[in-house]
Design a protein around this motif. Structure first.
Motif, PDB file in Angstrom:
ATOM      1  N   ALA A   1      55.702  95.958 -39.774  1.00 45.34           N
ATOM      2  CA  ALA A   1      56.648  95.660 -40.854  1.00 45.34           C
ATOM      3  C   ALA A   1      57.965  96.405 -40.701  1.00 45.34           C
ATOM      4  CB  ALA A   1      56.008  95.973 -42.201  1.00 45.34           C
TER       5      ALA A   1
ATOM      6  N   ALA B   1      65.650  89.859 -39.974  1.00 54.64           N
ATOM      7  CA  ALA B   1      64.772  89.020 -40.789  1.00 54.64           C
ATOM      8  C   ALA B   1      64.333  89.747 -42.053  1.00 54.64           C
ATOM      9  CB  ALA B   1      63.555  88.604 -39.967  1.00 54.64           C
ATOM     10  N   ARG B   2      64.100  91.052 -41.926  1.00 55.74           N
ATOM     11  CA  ARG B   2      63.631  91.848 -43.067  1.00 55.74           C
ATOM     12  C   ARG B   2      64.721  92.043 -44.114  1.00 55.74           C
ATOM     13  NH1 ARG B   2      61.644  95.851 -40.234  1.00 55.74           N
ATOM     14  NH2 ARG B   2      63.583  97.048 -40.251  1.00 55.74           N
TER      15      ARG B   2
ATOM     16  N   ASP C   1      57.911  85.676 -40.522  1.00 54.35           N
ATOM     17  CA  ASP C   1      57.032  86.595 -41.240  1.00 54.35           C
ATOM     18  C   ASP C   1      55.578  86.147 -41.144  1.00 54.35           C
ATOM     19  OD1 ASP C   1      56.267  85.403 -44.308  1.00 54.35           O
ATOM     20  OD2 ASP C   1      57.834  84.375 -43.167  1.00 54.35           O
ATOM     21  N   GLU C   2      54.700  87.109 -41.204  1.00 48.44           N
ATOM     22  CA  GLU C   2      53.261  86.858 -41.195  1.00 48.44           C
ATOM     23  C   GLU C   2      52.633  87.783 -42.231  1.00 48.44           C
ATOM     24  OE1 GLU C   2      50.771  87.938 -37.723  1.00 48.44           O
ATOM     25  OE2 GLU C   2      50.524  85.772 -37.504  1.00 48.44           O
TER      26      GLU C   2
ATOM     27  N   VAL D   1      63.902  91.683 -35.951  1.00 49.33           N
ATOM     28  CA  VAL D   1      62.995  91.929 -37.072  1.00 49.33           C
ATOM     29  C   VAL D   1      63.759  92.553 -38.236  1.00 49.33           C
ATOM     30  CG1 VAL D   1      60.927  93.151 -37.836  1.00 49.33           C
ATOM     31  CG2 VAL D   1      61.010  92.147 -35.543  1.00 49.33           C
TER      32      VAL D   1
ATOM     33  N   ARG E   1      60.561  83.892 -44.083  1.00 51.62           N
ATOM     34  CA  ARG E   1      61.556  84.849 -43.596  1.00 51.62           C
ATOM     35  C   ARG E   1      61.506  84.885 -42.074  1.00 51.62           C
ATOM     36  NH1 ARG E   1      60.647  90.539 -45.937  1.00 51.62           N
ATOM     37  NH2 ARG E   1      58.467  90.019 -45.455  1.00 51.62           N
ATOM     38  N   GLY E   2      62.687  84.988 -41.477  1.00 50.61           N
ATOM     39  CA  GLY E   2      62.738  85.016 -40.027  1.00 50.61           C
ATOM     40  C   GLY E   2      64.153  85.227 -39.547  1.00 50.61           C
TER      41      GLY E   2
ATOM     42  N   THR F   1      52.680  90.757 -44.439  1.00 52.85           N
ATOM     43  CA  THR F   1      53.448  92.007 -44.457  1.00 52.85           C
ATOM     44  C   THR F   1      54.022  92.348 -43.092  1.00 52.85           C
ATOM     45  OG1 THR F   1      51.406  93.251 -44.057  1.00 52.85           O
ATOM     46  CG2 THR F   1      52.069  92.926 -46.351  1.00 52.85           C
ATOM     47  N   ASN F   2      53.540  91.710 -42.040  1.00 55.09           N
ATOM     48  CA  ASN F   2      54.019  91.983 -40.689  1.00 55.09           C
ATOM     49  C   ASN F   2      54.827  90.798 -40.168  1.00 55.09           C
ATOM     50  OD1 ASN F   2      52.815  94.569 -40.494  1.00 55.09           O
ATOM     51  ND2 ASN F   2      50.842  93.627 -40.029  1.00 55.09           N
ATOM     52  N   TRP F   3      55.134  90.838 -38.870  1.00 52.50           N
ATOM     53  CA  TRP F   3      55.954  89.819 -38.242  1.00 52.50           C
ATOM     54  C   TRP F   3      55.324  89.385 -36.927  1.00 52.50           C
ATOM     55  CZ3 TRP F   3      60.159  88.646 -41.268  1.00 52.50           C
ATOM     56  CH2 TRP F   3      60.518  89.616 -42.214  1.00 52.50           C
TER      57      TRP F   3
END
Length: 718
Positions: free
Chosen positions: A247, A257-258, A215-216, A254, A297-298, A218-220
């Protein structure tokens, strides 16, 4: 009864590779001229031995009969695959002669001889056989092996039958988990975690595609490895090539991870909606598992181009791997947060830009010690004075914490203020001594330890005046008429550190054109395992042997002059009194795909206008294009290219405003995604290095300019 071990042939050079025959091992065995061996003609073989050979040749697993006292070799096609290039020359030859030194290594020939001599079978599970290093893991393949004595029709032991069963892939994967855990234990950043994870997962799971996402906000951001493709993340000198993902991305890794929910497809098109290229489109089986971590998160995904059924053992292995990755990623996230804060504080208190003068070239370098997680007290500065001179300073405030960095900022600011009022080095250090004494009294401590050396360069008089308060004396590099150089320490009394009421003494030495001044902190020369004099001698030798007196190159040389890691910070500042003024130009590079091409055209035109030799232009354009591409890929921001041309050398630097950090010299032979990488800069330049800055990093290289032939005028600075 058991046979008797006879003479074992003296080992010789292993059998050289021979072209294989079309009939395979069976045809080669049956067609071998056995009449010349103790076995005799094929038609006269003992029926029991012939039966063993028939079974051996038809077996689906690697089998070999070692016959007689000399252990003559008869084997099948599967065994031929195991011994590799030794086939077919090994057929009918003594095993000791075929395998050479390997036969006499522990657990090899001695086991066969014991089974033959005693008539006892031998079984060993998980044996690593180094007989063919192209199989399995580095060093040899892993087998379960069995040696059984073979008797003839009369009941006498006539040889030993060897059966090999290669250990299953899953078993090898489980064995490699400990190595993977050890590799992750040595990682510090998320870049390190991604690099180790991708390399391990691709090889251990024998996958076609591996991807990793974290995670970065709110985005990835995601990174992947594809089998058979050379990517930047395979290059240990550069960070992985991360890509940003929105996101609500539909990519399975992704989504996993989400949501925290595993994703598993045994046959289908799992990346159909999220494919970015043909590699993704070919994936038919995919497993993605979320990282188990409280602060990050990942997910990790393993993909195959063919249908793949995930066994229970594989799923358990993947779960264990993801658990390890999650722990390492959490640790790396914490480190990066602390490290980034400390280093930003440290570098924000150092000058972002050093003076650019026609005849004085200035460069500096700061590297954190082993514990880059803390701020330090080393500092440098260079500034022009109202008198027209240049003030240069390098100092060290003891400590590796925020308080040391804050005091460093106070000392540096006070020194500049004092120098702008009265630039005499003894007066400046006298004022600083009173300041440090006051700060120590205010803090109620006697442990405020500050050392500093300050110099005033007078260009008109071609001299430098120096004073020191407990700091190592600077080096002067002097260029000799024959092109060589010497490096000697200024005979400067060190005096006591600041705050102790010392009276600094000044020393004035010549500083003619062609000379360079080098100031440094004790972290450059001090090592636990050797005396200070050895470090000082090593630094002087390295500076004298540098290709030029260019300050940026000298800073890089000085930082690496004494081998081994240091636990202290390293600060270096160098000033060169140029023989003649240099020419300079710069270009702002936008973060867009056409930028490297624009840089190549601009640099070629500029250097051609300056009449730089063609061979220098060609090398410089290649190196600059590579550095620009790497800056845009890895920093993701605009860059700035600067060129500086003197009669002696061309210096090119590419600065970004990202967070790439330091590029190391390790594995410079490794290729980047464009087939060149920093190995190209290493090969084409005379010196190169990287300078971390407050807002990013600068990678530079230097190419020496060959002198123009007599009578040929050039466009170089005069």
């Amino acid at each position: 009864m058991p046979g008797t071990v006879g003479r074992v042939p003296t080992p010789s050079t292993p059998v050289p590779p021979q072209p294989p025959t079309g009939a395979g091992a069976a045809g080669a065995v049956l067609g071998h001229p056995w009449a010349r061996t103790p076995l005799g003609p094929l038609e006269s073989w003992d029926p029991a031995i012939r039966a063993v050979v028939d079974v051996l040749l038809a077996a689906p697993v690697p089998m070999c009969l070692l016959y007689g006292d000399d252990f003559l070799m008869l084997y099948n096609d599967r065994y031929a695959e195991v011994i590799g290039p030794r086939h077919p020359g090994a057929i009918g030859r003594p095993a000791a002669e075929v395998f050479g030194e390997v036969w006499h290594s522990a657990g090899a020939g001695e086991v066969v001889e014991r089974s033959y001599r005693r008539g006892e079978p031998f079984l060993e599970r998980e044996a690593v056989l180094p007989i063919h290093r192209d199989l399995g893991a580095p060093g040899g393949a892993t087998f379960t092996r069995c040696h059984s004595p073979v008797t003839d029709s009369a009941g006498r032991v006539a040889g030993v039958l060897t059966v090999l069963v290669q250990t299953g892939q899953v078993t090898q994967q489980l064995q490699s988990v400990s190595d993977f855990a050890a590799a992750l234990a040595g990682t510090l950043t998320l870049d390190d975690v991604a690099r180790v994870t991708l390399r391990y997962a691709l090889g251990s799971f024998d996958a076609d595609r591996v991807s990793f996402v974290i995670d970065e906000g709110t985005n990835w951001r995601t990174v992947r490895r594809v089998r058979g493709e050379l990517l930047d993340e395979a290059d240990e000198r550069l960070p992985p090539l991360w890509r940003r993902a929105v996101a609500d991305s539909s990519a399975p890794v992704v989504a996993t991870a989400r949501s925290g929910v595993p994703f598993l497809v045994t046959d289908g098109q799992p990346l159909r909606e999220a494919a970015v290229d043909r590699h993704d489109q070919k994936i038919r089986a995919l497993a993605a598992l979320p990282l188990r971590s409280g602060v990050i998160r990942g997910a990790l995904a393993i993909g195959y181009q063919t249908p793949h059924t995930w066994t229970g053992t594989e799923r358990a292995l993947l779960a264990a791997v993801v658990e390890l990755v999650g722990q390492a990623a959490e640790r790396a996230r914490r480190f990066e947060t602390q490290h980034g804060t400390a280093q930003l504080l440290q570098r924000s208190m150092l000058p972002e830009h050093l003076p650019a003068l026609p005849r004085l070239r200035v460069a500096a370098r700061y590297d954190p010690g082993v514990d880059g997680n803390a701020a330090g007290g080393d500092f440098y500065d260079a500034f022009t004075l109202p008198t027209g001179g240049l003030g240069v300073v390098l100092g060290d405030v003891a400590g590796h914490d925020v308080q040391a960095a804050a005091r460093m900022g106070q000392v540096r600011a006070a020194l500049r203020a004092l120098a702008l009022t009265d630039p005499r080095p003894d007066a400046v250090l006298g004022g600083l001594d009173r300041l440090v004494g006051s700060l120590a009294a205010e803090a109620g401590t006697e442990e405020l330890f500050v050392t500093v050396v300050f110099g005033l360069i007078d260009l008109e008089r071609q001299q430098v005046t120096l004073a020191s308060a407990g700091h190592p004396a600077p080096l002067i590099r002097r260029a000799e008429p024959d092109g060589s150089a010497t490096a000697t320490y200024v005979d400067l009394p060190p005096g006591p550190p600041l705050g102790l009421g010392g009276r600094p003494r000044t020393v004035t030495v010549p500083f003619p054109a062609g000379d360079s001044l080098l100031m440094f902190s004790d972290g450059v020369v001090e090592r636990r395992w050797q005396g200070l004099s050895a470090g000082l001698d090593g630094l002087a030798a390295a500076v004298a042997g540098a290709g030029s007196g260019d300050p940026r190159a000298l800073c890089a040389v000085a930082s690496a002059a004494v081998p081994g890691a240091t636990e202290d910070d390293v600060a270096v500042l160098a000033v060169e009194h140029a023989l003649r003024p240099s020419r300079s130009a710069s270009m702002e590079v936008p973060a867009e795909p056409t930028a490297p091409s624009r840089v190549r055209h601009w640099l070629t035109a500029q250097l051609t206008e300056w009449q730089v030799p063609e061979q220098v232009i060609g090398a410089a354009v290649l190196c600059t294009s590579e550095l620009t591409t790497n800056a845009l890929l890895h920093a993701g921001t605009a860059a700035r290219v600067e060129i500086d041309l003197s009669p002696e050398r061309l210096l090119v630097s590419v600065a970004d405003s990202g967070t790439r950090g330091q590029v190391t010299r390790a594995r410079t032979d490794t290729l980047s995604s464009r087939g060149r990488g920093l190995g190209l800069i290493e090969e084409l330049s005379d010196a190169w290095g990287t300078d971390p800055t407050v807002r990013g990093s600068t990678v530079w290289f230097e190419i020496l300019v060959p002198p123009a032939p007599p009578g040929v005028g050039g466009g170089l600075p005069g």
